[in-house]
Design a protein around this motif. Structure first.
Motif, mmCIF file in Angstrom:
data_model
loop_
_atom_site.group_PDB
_atom_site.id
_atom_site.type_symbol
_atom_site.label_atom_id
_atom_site.label_comp_id
_atom_site.label_asym_id
_atom_site.label_seq_id
_atom_site.Cartn_x
_atom_site.Cartn_y
_atom_site.Cartn_z
ATOM 1 N N LYS A 69 94.356 36.956 60.231
ATOM 2 C CA LYS A 69 93.089 36.716 59.534
ATOM 3 C C LYS A 69 93.147 35.435 58.711
ATOM 4 N N ALA A 70 94.275 35.224 58.037
ATOM 5 C CA ALA A 70 94.431 34.026 57.210
ATOM 6 C C ALA A 70 94.338 32.767 58.064
ATOM 7 N N LYS A 71 94.957 32.794 59.207
ATOM 8 C CA LYS A 71 94.912 31.628 60.094
ATOM 9 C C LYS A 71 93.501 31.371 60.598
ATOM 10 N N LYS A 72 92.754 32.452 60.882
ATOM 11 C CA LYS A 72 91.359 32.297 61.309
ATOM 12 C C LYS A 72 90.525 31.655 60.205
ATOM 13 N N ASP A 73 90.872 31.976 58.949
ATOM 14 C CA ASP A 73 90.161 31.397 57.808
ATOM 15 C C ASP A 73 90.752 30.045 57.394
ATOM 16 N N GLN A 74 91.605 29.513 58.255
ATOM 17 C CA GLN A 74 92.181 28.171 58.071
ATOM 18 C C GLN A 74 93.027 28.047 56.804
ATOM 19 N N VAL A 75 93.729 29.134 56.479
ATOM 20 C CA VAL A 75 94.689 29.078 55.371
ATOM 21 C C VAL A 75 95.935 28.345 55.882
ATOM 22 N N PRO A 76 96.391 27.315 55.177
ATOM 23 C CA PRO A 76 97.552 26.540 55.640
ATOM 24 C C PRO A 76 98.804 27.400 55.812
ATOM 25 N N ALA B 264 85.232 28.871 47.526
ATOM 26 C CA ALA B 264 86.087 27.713 47.259
ATOM 27 C C ALA B 264 87.440 27.919 47.918
ATOM 28 N N LYS B 265 87.952 26.863 48.544
ATOM 29 C CA LYS B 265 89.211 26.970 49.274
ATOM 30 C C LYS B 265 90.354 27.413 48.368
ATOM 31 N N GLY B 266 90.377 26.885 47.151
ATOM 32 C CA GLY B 266 91.467 27.228 46.240
ATOM 33 C C GLY B 266 91.548 28.712 45.985
ATOM 34 N N LYS B 267 90.401 29.340 45.759
ATOM 35 C CA LYS B 267 90.407 30.780 45.516
ATOM 36 C C LYS B 267 90.763 31.537 46.789
ATOM 37 N N LEU B 268 90.229 31.087 47.918
ATOM 38 C CA LEU B 268 90.509 31.757 49.188
ATOM 39 C C LEU B 268 92.006 31.760 49.474
ATOM 40 N N TYR B 269 92.649 30.621 49.279
ATOM 41 C CA TYR B 269 94.094 30.535 49.516
ATOM 42 C C TYR B 269 94.850 31.457 48.565
#
Length: 236
Positions: free
Chosen positions: A52-59, A17-22
């Motif tokens: 890594k965060a940017k690769k995982d599309q973290v804003p 889930a994106k929320g947890k990933l962020y």
């Protein structure tokens, strides 16, 4: 082929889930910046984590808020804890948590363990079955070119695996030396894997009910907020 499994087979990255990933990245970026400084140029670990965060599309604003929290002097203090678990049918797991409340982490993990009827091991009971290594993966060079680059820079490595891409395994402290040696010969190379990981020395295959139980265990661990990474010895 090297003697180590491909990292994707040995590691379950939580946070579907994106929320947890962020949230996971926010905690890790905050703690890394707090420990080593808020400037990526002066803190290689932070630089790698942001990439890594940017690769995982973290804003970008999630990343910025985590660093700003360090600058403001506020926020929590997180620590990394590793728990060792004996899963079904000979499976083992190493579960990494990043937490500001150890009692909560232990309580949440024990709830999962009780639901899945597995066992938490004492310190060292599972860890000896894993190698603590850095893993660097990329495409675009031959094995010979990689060997020449590492030898030229006098960089130690444990193994090199050649398949669809090159995987270099080394000691955790040599991660940046390995990456630098490769970028010196190919400045625009893109690293597909850039990890410090726990890799099982041997893997097992589960079937039927045992596999179902193991997958349920992974799913429930994924739902624990403090869990960052799960490493295991199961061929999936």
């Amino acid at each position: 082929m090297g003697r180590f499994p491909n990292i994707a087979a040995a590691k379950a990255k939580t946070g579907a889930a994106k929320g947890k990933l962020y949230g996971m990245y926010a905690k890790e970026i905050y703690q890394t910046a707090k420990n080593g400084g808020v400037t990526p140029e002066g803190n290689p670990a932070l630089k790698r984590l942001i990439e890594k965060a940017k690769k995982d599309q973290v804003p970008s604003d999630v990343i910025k808020r985590a660093i700003d929290k360090v600058n403001s002097g506020g926020g929590e203090d997180y620590e990394t804890l590793t728990y060792e678990i004996f899963g079904p049918a000979g499976s083992t797991l190493m579960v990494e948590c990043l937490t500001d409340n150890v009692n909560r982490s232990v309580s949440d993990l024990r709830a999962v363990i009780n639901k899945c009827h597995v066992k938490m091991g004492a310190m060292g009971s599972v860890a000896y079955m894993y190698d603590h290594l850095c893993v660097v993966g990329f495409k675009g060079l031959t094995e010979e070119q990689v060997m020449e680059a590492l030898i030229a820079e006098e960089v130690d490595f444990v193994d090199i695996e050649v398949d669809e891409e090159i995987m270099i395994y080394g000691q955790p402290q040599d991660l940046y030396k390995i990456k630098t040696a490769i970028t010196n010969v190919s400045p625009n190379i893109e690293f597909t894997v850039d990890e410090i990981s726990l890799l099982p020395k041997d893997r097992i295959t589960l079937e039927g009910e045992s596999l179902e139980e193991f997958n349920r265990l992974l799913t429930l661990l994924d739902e624990v907020d403090d869990v960052q990474n799960v490493y295991h010895n199961v061929e999936l």
